[in-house]
Design a protein around this motif. Structure first.
Motif, PDB file in Angstrom:
ATOM      1  N   GLY A 110     -58.501  93.770 -21.218  1.00  0.00           N
ATOM      2  CA  GLY A 110     -58.305  95.182 -20.892  1.00  0.00           C
ATOM      3  C   GLY A 110     -58.799  96.090 -21.996  1.00  0.00           C
ATOM      4  O   GLY A 110     -59.410  97.139 -21.740  1.00  0.00           O
ATOM      5  N   MET A 111     -58.547  95.700 -23.246  1.00  0.00           N
ATOM      6  CA  MET A 111     -59.038  96.494 -24.376  1.00  0.00           C
ATOM      7  C   MET A 111     -60.563  96.535 -24.378  1.00  0.00           C
ATOM      8  O   MET A 111     -61.169  97.584 -24.625  1.00  0.00           O
ATOM      9  N   ALA A 112     -61.174  95.389 -24.112  1.00  0.00           N
ATOM     10  CA  ALA A 112     -62.642  95.337 -24.095  1.00  0.00           C
ATOM     11  C   ALA A 112     -63.203  96.240 -23.001  1.00  0.00           C
ATOM     12  O   ALA A 112     -64.204  96.951 -23.208  1.00  0.00           O
ATOM     13  N   PHE A 113     -62.557  96.241 -21.844  1.00  0.00           N
ATOM     14  CA  PHE A 113     -63.021  97.066 -20.734  1.00  0.00           C
ATOM     15  C   PHE A 113     -62.922  98.550 -21.079  1.00  0.00           C
ATOM     16  O   PHE A 113     -63.869  99.319 -20.870  1.00  0.00           O
ATOM     17  N   ILE A 114     -61.801  98.971 -21.622  1.00  0.00           N
ATOM     18  CA  ILE A 114     -61.625 100.379 -22.000  1.00  0.00           C
ATOM     19  C   ILE A 114     -62.648 100.762 -23.068  1.00  0.00           C
ATOM     20  O   ILE A 114     -63.216 101.859 -23.048  1.00  0.00           O
ATOM     21  N   GLY A 115     -62.914  99.840 -23.980  1.00  0.00           N
ATOM     22  CA  GLY A 115     -63.880 100.112 -25.039  1.00  0.00           C
ATOM     23  C   GLY A 115     -65.296 100.292 -24.539  1.00  0.00           C
ATOM     24  O   GLY A 115     -66.123 100.927 -25.207  1.00  0.00           O
ATOM     25  N   ARG A 116     -65.590  99.755 -23.366  1.00  0.00           N
ATOM     26  CA  ARG A 116     -66.948  99.922 -22.794  1.00  0.00           C
ATOM     27  C   ARG A 116     -67.094 101.253 -22.065  1.00  0.00           C
ATOM     28  O   ARG A 116     -68.162 101.541 -21.527  1.00  0.00           O
ATOM     29  N   HIS A 117     -66.033 102.039 -22.000  1.00  0.00           N
ATOM     30  CA  HIS A 117     -66.038 103.336 -21.310  1.00  0.00           C
ATOM     31  C   HIS A 117     -66.479 103.151 -19.868  1.00  0.00           C
ATOM     32  O   HIS A 117     -67.236 103.957 -19.313  1.00  0.00           O
ATOM     33  N   ALA A 118     -65.994 102.061 -19.250  1.00  0.00           N
ATOM     34  CA  ALA A 118     -66.526 101.657 -17.946  1.00  0.00           C
ATOM     35  C   ALA A 118     -65.714 102.155 -16.755  1.00  0.00           C
ATOM     36  O   ALA A 118     -65.974 101.746 -15.635  1.00  0.00           O
ATOM     37  N   ALA A 119     -64.744 103.016 -16.984  1.00  0.00           N
ATOM     38  CA  ALA A 119     -63.902 103.474 -15.875  1.00  0.00           C
ATOM     39  C   ALA A 119     -63.570 104.946 -16.039  1.00  0.00           C
ATOM     40  O   ALA A 119     -63.615 105.491 -17.148  1.00  0.00           O
ATOM     41  N   PRO A 120     -63.246 105.627 -14.935  1.00  0.00           N
ATOM     42  CA  PRO A 120     -62.771 107.012 -15.039  1.00  0.00           C
ATOM     43  C   PRO A 120     -61.548 107.083 -15.945  1.00  0.00           C
ATOM     44  O   PRO A 120     -60.791 106.117 -16.074  1.00  0.00           O
ATOM     45  N   GLN A 121     -61.351 108.231 -16.561  1.00  0.00           N
ATOM     46  CA  GLN A 121     -60.259 108.366 -17.518  1.00  0.00           C
ATOM     47  C   GLN A 121     -58.888 108.068 -16.905  1.00  0.00           C
ATOM     48  O   GLN A 121     -58.005 107.533 -17.576  1.00  0.00           O
TER      49      GLN A 121
END
Length: 332
Positions: A110-121
């Motif tokens: 989950g941290m990696a995904f958030i770090g990729r800026h890959a989703a709406p805020q």
């Protein structure tokens, strides 16, 4: 472990409010590495988590990272540090230490995904809140199984194979369930039921993993060892493990690796603190695991549930049945 600790301390441009966390996490890694009494499970969890924190610090330091993402990741770095500190404390009961370490490791995707800026805020905010609450709940000794389901949902929400609609629904439901858990809300069980339903729907929509039998069985078994109680595992695997495991007692099943002959090497820690390994035929292990966790509950494993069903279906094609896992696989 020492290399990762050194890498953390060598980081430049660490925000002032994270400097104490980096120092504490480096100290935890060194202590865990030097303490011969630290279990392999805690070592693995600490290593996976610390590597992700190291990557996350690079994202936080990147001037192109949006401020909201930086704030979310900063919060999660502090959560992982606090959880690993408790996991690394020899005064923490062994079972709690393992749970805390696995909680930190389950946060990494989950941290990696958030770090990729890959989703709406909105999705990132809900995922961050869910993981933050799961860490708090486990540190407080709240319902471990619900916290793990929350983390399984955030892992699925952050996976590229999940649709945008399912991602949004999983993140919202995980956040709501985790908030309820931390608050001690009596409505937590019903929210957990709703989260499990969304998780099943999202995973079913993805389809089976497509992995070969050995790799599917390995991924399935590893997650089962994290989620299912060791007492239940010991009862159902009694006839598959060495007699010494049964007489001494298994403290913790913790890992498996795929062998080359249709088997898995299974690792456990016995109740006399001795680490041990045995080899179990896949066509015997998977049916037993299917008895431990029926198809109605298997989706609480998160993405590895698809590996469990894939392994069961491949065994079915070879003439070996694995209970209602096969029926569930055939419906996907």
């Amino acid at each position: 472990m020492d290399d990762v600790a050194a890498d953390l301390q060598a980081k430049e441009d660490v925000p002032e409010d994270l400097a104490p966390s980096v120092e504490r996490l480096s100290a935890v890694l060194r202590a865990v590495n030097e303490d011969s009494g630290t279990s392999p499970q805690v070592r693995d969890g600490a290593l996976v988590s610390a590597r992700q924190v190291s990557d996350t610090l690079d994202v936080i330091a990147d001037p192109e990272t949006p401020p909201a993402v930086r704030t979310q990741l900063t919060r999660l770095v502090k959560d992982v540090t606090a959880t690993l500190e408790k996991a690394g404390d020899p005064r923490t009961p062994p079972d709690d230490r393992r749970t805390l370490a696995s909680t930190s490791a389950q946060t990494a995707p989950g941290m990696a995904f958030i770090g990729r800026h890959a989703a709406p805020q909105g999705v990132s905010r809900d995922m961050t809140g869910a993981m933050h609450n799961a860490h708090a709940a486990v540190r407080q000794g709240a319902d471990r199984r619900t916290a793990q389901t929350v983390l399984a949902a955030t892992e699925a929400a952050g996976d590229p194979g999940t649709s945008d609609d399912d991602r949004k629904g999983l993140a919202e439901s995980a956040h709501e369930t985790s908030s309820s858990l931390v608050d001690g809300d009596p409505g937590t069980p019903s929210r957990k039921d709703g989260l499990e339903k969304k998780l099943k729907e999202a995973l079913t929509a993805r389809g089976l993993s497509g992995k070969p039998l050995g790799k599917a069985a390995e991924a399935c078994t590893d997650r089962m060892f994290v989620i299912v109680s060791d007492t239940a595992l010991a009862d159902d695997l009694r006839d598959l493990v060495p007699d010494t495991w049964n007489t001494t007692g298994v403290e913790d099943y913790w890992k498996s690796t795929s062998a080359h002959d249709g088997s898995l090497d299974v690792y456990a820690q016995l109740q006399d603190d001795t680490p041990s390994r045995t080899t179990i035929a896949t066509d015997r292990l998977i049916p037993e695991l299917a008895d431990v966790l029926p198809a109605d509950d298997v989706f609480t494993l998160g993405i590895p549930a698809l590996d469990c069903l894939q392994a069961a279906l491949r065994l079915h094609d070879a003439g070996v049945e694995s209970g209602n896992w096969v029926r569930a696989a055939q419906q996907i």
